[in-house]
Design an enzyme around this catalytic site. Sequence first.
Site, PDB file in Angstrom:
ATOM      1  N   HIS A  57      26.564  -6.987   5.916  1.00 54.87           N
ATOM      2  CA  HIS A  57      26.540  -8.400   5.540  1.00 54.87           C
ATOM      3  C   HIS A  57      25.149  -8.914   5.178  1.00 54.87           C
ATOM      4  CE1 HIS A  57      25.285  -8.317   9.688  1.00 54.87           C
ATOM      5  NE2 HIS A  57      24.719  -9.496   9.468  1.00 54.87           N
ATOM      6  N   HIS A  72      21.429 -12.752   3.027  1.00 56.14           N
ATOM      7  CA  HIS A  72      22.470 -12.778   4.057  1.00 56.14           C
ATOM      8  C   HIS A  72      23.769 -13.199   3.379  1.00 56.14           C
ATOM      9  CE1 HIS A  72      24.573 -13.624   7.788  1.00 56.14           C
ATOM     10  NE2 HIS A  72      23.581 -13.021   8.419  1.00 56.14           N
TER      11      HIS A  72
END
Length: 149
Positions: A57, A72
């Site tokens: 992620h 992110h």
Amino acid sequence: MTTVTSPLAGRAVGLAAVPDPVFAGAMVGPGTAIDPVREPTEAVAPVDGVVVSMHPHAFVVVDADGHGVLTHLGIDTVQLNGEGFELLVAKGDTVTRGQAVIRWNPAEVEKAGKSPISPIVALEASPDALSGVVEAGDIAVDGDLFIWN
């Protein structure tokens, strides 16, 4: 000086719009955030450098000047345990700006109940170290997000 380009196609929303107080308060560092297009896509390297951190992620690329840029992908997406994310490079790899790093689908992230809004952060930087930061409403597709002086 480091120019950071958008790792995602979408619309800039600014860090204040990130539904996470740590990112919204710029506690991780200054930068901006992208509300990505809702289709299968690839997150690309925002700078030339070395991948020093790699998770399904999120990833960090550090350039030749030692500037680390965190991408992110979504908020609370660590809770998805990597499902829906395909790593295309590994920690320690050298990447070039625009090179695909992670394949993912922001629409699937949203269906899983997570926000696909993606912070792009200059790590270990002071807010006054950045110039030309793209703010809310600006289109981030293939554009420069900020310049690290």
